[in-house]
Every structure is written in C-alpha cells, then in structure tokens.
Design an enzyme around this catalytic site. Structure first.
Site, mmCIF file in Angstrom:
data_model
loop_
_atom_site.group_PDB
_atom_site.id
_atom_site.type_symbol
_atom_site.label_atom_id
_atom_site.label_comp_id
_atom_site.label_asym_id
_atom_site.label_seq_id
_atom_site.Cartn_x
_atom_site.Cartn_y
_atom_site.Cartn_z
ATOM 1 N N SER A 154 -42.192 -22.100 6.875
ATOM 2 C CA SER A 154 -43.863 -22.497 7.047
ATOM 3 C C SER A 154 -44.564 -21.372 6.501
ATOM 4 C CB SER A 154 -44.184 -22.667 8.405
ATOM 5 O OG SER A 154 -43.696 -23.899 8.825
ATOM 6 N N LYS A 166 -47.047 -22.252 4.001
ATOM 7 C CA LYS A 166 -48.491 -22.794 4.097
ATOM 8 C C LYS A 166 -49.603 -21.800 3.781
ATOM 9 C CE LYS A 166 -46.979 -25.795 7.891
ATOM 10 N NZ LYS A 166 -45.858 -25.724 7.992
ATOM 11 N N SER A 225 -49.137 -24.165 12.654
ATOM 12 C CA SER A 225 -48.354 -24.789 11.468
ATOM 13 C C SER A 225 -47.885 -26.125 11.205
ATOM 14 C CB SER A 225 -47.024 -23.797 11.607
ATOM 15 O OG SER A 225 -46.375 -23.629 10.472
ATOM 16 N N LYS A 245 -48.907 -15.158 8.940
ATOM 17 C CA LYS A 245 -48.189 -16.391 9.221
ATOM 18 C C LYS A 245 -46.563 -16.578 9.427
ATOM 19 C CE LYS A 245 -48.086 -21.044 8.996
ATOM 20 N NZ LYS A 245 -47.125 -20.896 10.174
#
Length: 482
Positions: free
Chosen positions: A67, A70, A133, A236
């Site tokens: 993720s 992203k 997420s 993140k």
C-alpha cells in the site's frame, strides 16, 4: 613538617577537580553515530532538504511496496487539484463494481465499505486512501481521473520516470504485486512534500471517521499511537504477504526533515522500530556532519559545509557560524576572495610598474598606506586589499565601510564584476522596479545564471541585506559553476 593526612587528601581532591575542570573546557569531537541495525530487507534514510542519503541498505533492489503504492496515487490526485481539474469538494460517484471491491477484503485488503450509487468527496477519498489505506477508493479515483485504472497506471509509471524513480506499477492500490525500490519511494515522498506540502495535513492525521466508523492510521509513529516518534507527521505503510511489512515515514526536528523507508520487515513492530532507528540515525548524522553547531538543522548546512571543506574564510566564531546574522561587506569580500582563490579562478594580478634604472640609496622609503582609511587593523584587511588590487571590488572615496551590511544588489554587482556571465536577462520578479539603475544589468545576469532567486511572492528583494546563510548559498553556487 609534613602536612596532615586530611590536608593532603584535600589537596589531591582539589587537583582532581582542577584537572576535571580543565579537561571539560577542551572541545572533544563528537563520535560518528553508530550505524543502525536494521532487520528489514531494504532501508534508506534521506535528508529532505538536500536529498543526501544518510544511510541505505539494499535500497536499489526492486521489492513489493504493497500500500505504499497509494503515495503515487495520492500524488497524481494532488496534480489534478493543482491543475484545477479537481477540488477537494468534488464528489466522485461510486459504481456498483467498486462498491463490491470495497467489501472484498481478500482481494482488496484494507477495505472500507463504499455505497453503490453514492458520491464521496475527493477530500474524504484522500483520507480513506492515506489513513486506513482503502484500496477500492484508489480505483474510484483512478477511474474518475483517467477513465480506467489501466490508463491511470500508465500515468503512474510516466510520473515515476519523470521523478527519477525505478518503479513498475501495475495497479493503483498495491493490494496486488508490483515493484519499486526503497530509494524510489524516498524520492517520491520527498518530491510530494516539496511540491504539495499540504499532503502532511492528511498523513499526520491519526485516524478518520467515515460513515460513523473510526479508522485509525496504520502509521503508528504518529503522536499518541503505539510507536509515537517526536516530530513524525507521515507518511504511509504497506502490508501484503509478498511485501512483508513496509513503511515510509518522515519527521521534523529543529526545522530539519528526515525521510525513511523500510521494505520487507518481518512484522508490524519491527517496521516501526526500524523506522525509529533510521530517523534517530538520520538526525544524529545531521549533527555529526554539521560544520558548525548552529547549522546542524539549518537549510544552509550543505552550502556551509562545502565552503568550509574548500577552505573558504567564513569568519566563524569557534563552533558558531551565525547563519541568520546579516552579512557585512568585509565578510562577503573575504568569503568571495577565498572562494575564488581556493577554486583557482582568481584573475591575474596587474603588472607592477617598472623599477627605475638607478635607486637613490640615501632616499627614505615612504610608509605603505592602507588602501582604505577604515580597514587598517581590521581582521579582513588583507582580503579586502587583495580583492581591490584584483579589481574584484572598487576603491571609490577611500573608505570601504567593512562593517556595513551588504545588500543583495551590491552582491550582484560584485559577482558580475568577478564572473564572466552571459549577457542574459533573468529578471521578471515582482519587485524588479526596486533595483537601482547601476545594479540593473548585474541583477539581470546574475539572476539568469541562477545565483540569485526569488523568494516569497517571487520577490528578488534587491534592497534587502543578506544573511550569512544566504551569502554562503550564493557563493556555493558560484564555486559550482567555476
């Protein structure tokens, strides 16, 4: 008669205390920070201001980012916001297919249920993408921006190439396997914060409420969370079985920002403890590498370090550079002369007048007079006089005013005299009209060469005095172009 035991002990104690005091006054160089022991397969820590890599471990191996993907999706959303094709209030329709994907935790993990036929704002979708997420929310935005996820992925790869990343994106969310390097993720995070600093308003959130449910941020370095790190404000995480546990993070200390990335950690705890170790090491290295104590976290650190290593006279006071003090005419002249001298680019000295054929041995030699009335005995006298003889600065009325503060336009004129700059016009600043006529051509050439740049509101500030940090930055640009 011998002193008593008590008096003898008192004397020894006094000598020990005196020795300790003397030793404490001796400056001892701080030891180089010990490199961190990182369990993740790949890791990197980067100085945000300069892009300098302070530590890396297998940072160029292509790995599954999960993720962390992203971040690129959010970057493109911000590009659309910047271009005016989106606003944060724009509402995006949720298709039945994407509503189904939002509930499919097996194929699209980190699921946040969306309602078919509803509309969700870009602001909310960004929060769902970056905080819990949400994978399906990425697909929603990808299709809205590019018409299809595949077209959006093509843009992701084009953007990665433009930013100098090594990446091969195949989807917008990272729930399925594709690859990039830890170095590339750090490059992306740095570019994101630099271009769109508002992203930190999202990545610093510890959670978000959507449809009545609280979703916590998966980055637990944030304040109040399990692995809280002082100054952390993003970025993140990423987790799927093929990726292990990944985390890109950033934190600020004393005005300086560090970026870290770990990929393929074995569990959630180690990705956070590895990140903590990397951030600690990064900040410690800033202090260790700092040429002076007061620039360790200053934006001018690299410029000052480069000039000091070159041998430029910086007029420091012990371990203090005083970066935010205004620079004087003497200081700038000394810095400029020694920068040119150490770079081997000083102009040739003018030819001396021929000596007379016969000298009168009985004549009394005249005393050597200083070039300026107000520089005799000044710490920079030698630099000022040498610079004047080489025509780097001009003698006008016999006064140099060495302790007077120097303006940006005065610096431009001096540098224009020293350098063979192309006759180009780099003006176009909001305050071009403030430039004095005598400095106009120099300002045009030096700004075209990139030596002087506009600040807030695209203002050149020609009449403002420069700080020592600004002078160091300008002269480091000069040495880079010599």
């Amino acid at each position: 008669m011998y002193p008593s035991k008590t008096r003898f002990s008192m004397r020894v104690t006094g000598l020990v205390l005196l020795l300790a005091l003397l030793l404490s006054s001796v400056a001892v160089a701080a030891p180089e920070p010990q490199r961190p022991s990182i369990t993740a397969a790949s890791a990197i820590v980067m100085d945000y201001d300069t892009g300098e890599v302070l530590y890396e471990k297998d940072a160029d191996t292509m790995r599954v980012p999960a993720s962390m993907t992203k971040v690129m999706t959010a970057y493109i959303i911000f590009e659309e916001l910047e271009a005016g094709r989106l606003t944060l209030d724009t509402t995006v329709p949720i298709s039945a297919a994407n509503a189904q994907k939002s509930r499919d935790g097996r194929n699209y993990p980190a699921s946040v249920p969306l309602t078919a036929g509803s509309k969700v704002s870009v602001d909310t979708l960004l929060k769902l993408i970056l905080i819990p997420s949400a994978s399906a929310s990425c697909i929603v935005m990808a299709e809205y921006i590019s018409g299809s996820e595949s077209a959006f992925v093509q843009r992701m790869n084009e953007t990665a190439k433009r930013l100098g990343m090594t990446a091969a994106y195949e989807n917008s969310h990272g729930a399925h396997v594709h690859y990039l390097t830890a170095r590339s993720q750090a490059i992306l995070v740095r570019a994101f914060i630099d271009r769109f600093p508002r992203i930190l308003n999202y990545t610093s959130l510890t959670g978000v409420t959507f449809n009545g449910k609280w979703y916590p941020n998966t980055n637990k370095l944030l304040p109040g969370l399990d692995y809280a790190y002082e100054g952390a404000d993003g970025f993140k995480t990423g987790t799927i079985s093929a990726a292990g546990y990944c985390l890109s993070a950033t934190a600020v200390k004393n005005g300086r920002r560090i970026i870290s990335v770990v990929m393929k950690s074995s569990n959630d705890r180690t990705r956070h403890t590895d990140s903590t170790a990397l951030l600690d090491y990064g900040f410690a290295m800033l202090e260790y590498q700092s040429p002076y104590d007061d620039v360790a976290y200053h934006w001018c650190r690299e410029d000052v370090a480069d000039l000091k290593e070159l041998g430029v006279e910086l007029h420091a006071e012990g371990d203090s550079f005083r970066p935010d003090e205004a620079v004087t005419r003497a200081e700038f002249t000394a810095m400029l002369y020694t920068a040119l001298e150490q770079s081997g680019t000083l102009p040739p000295e003018p030819a001396l007048p021929e000596e007379p054929a016969e000298e009168d041995e009985t004549a009394v030699p005249e005393p050597v007079q200083p070039l300026f009335y107000d520089t005799n005995g000044h710490w920079a006298q030698d630099y000022i006089e040498k610079a004047t003889r080489l025509d780097l600065i001009t003698d006008t009325d016999g006064y140099f005013y060495p302790n007077r503060l120097i303006t940006r336009q005065e610096m431009m004129v001096i540098l224009d005299r020293c350098l063979d700059l192309p006759d180009e016009n780099g003006l176009g600043f909001a305050d071009d009209g403030d430039i004095a006529l005598w400095a106009l051509e120099a300002a045009a050439r030096t700004s075209a060469a990139g030596l002087f740049q506009g600040g807030s509101g695209n203002a050149l500030r020609p009449l403002s005095t420069s700080t020592r940090a600004e002078a160091a930055a300008v002269l480091n640009r000069v040495t880079a172009m010599l």
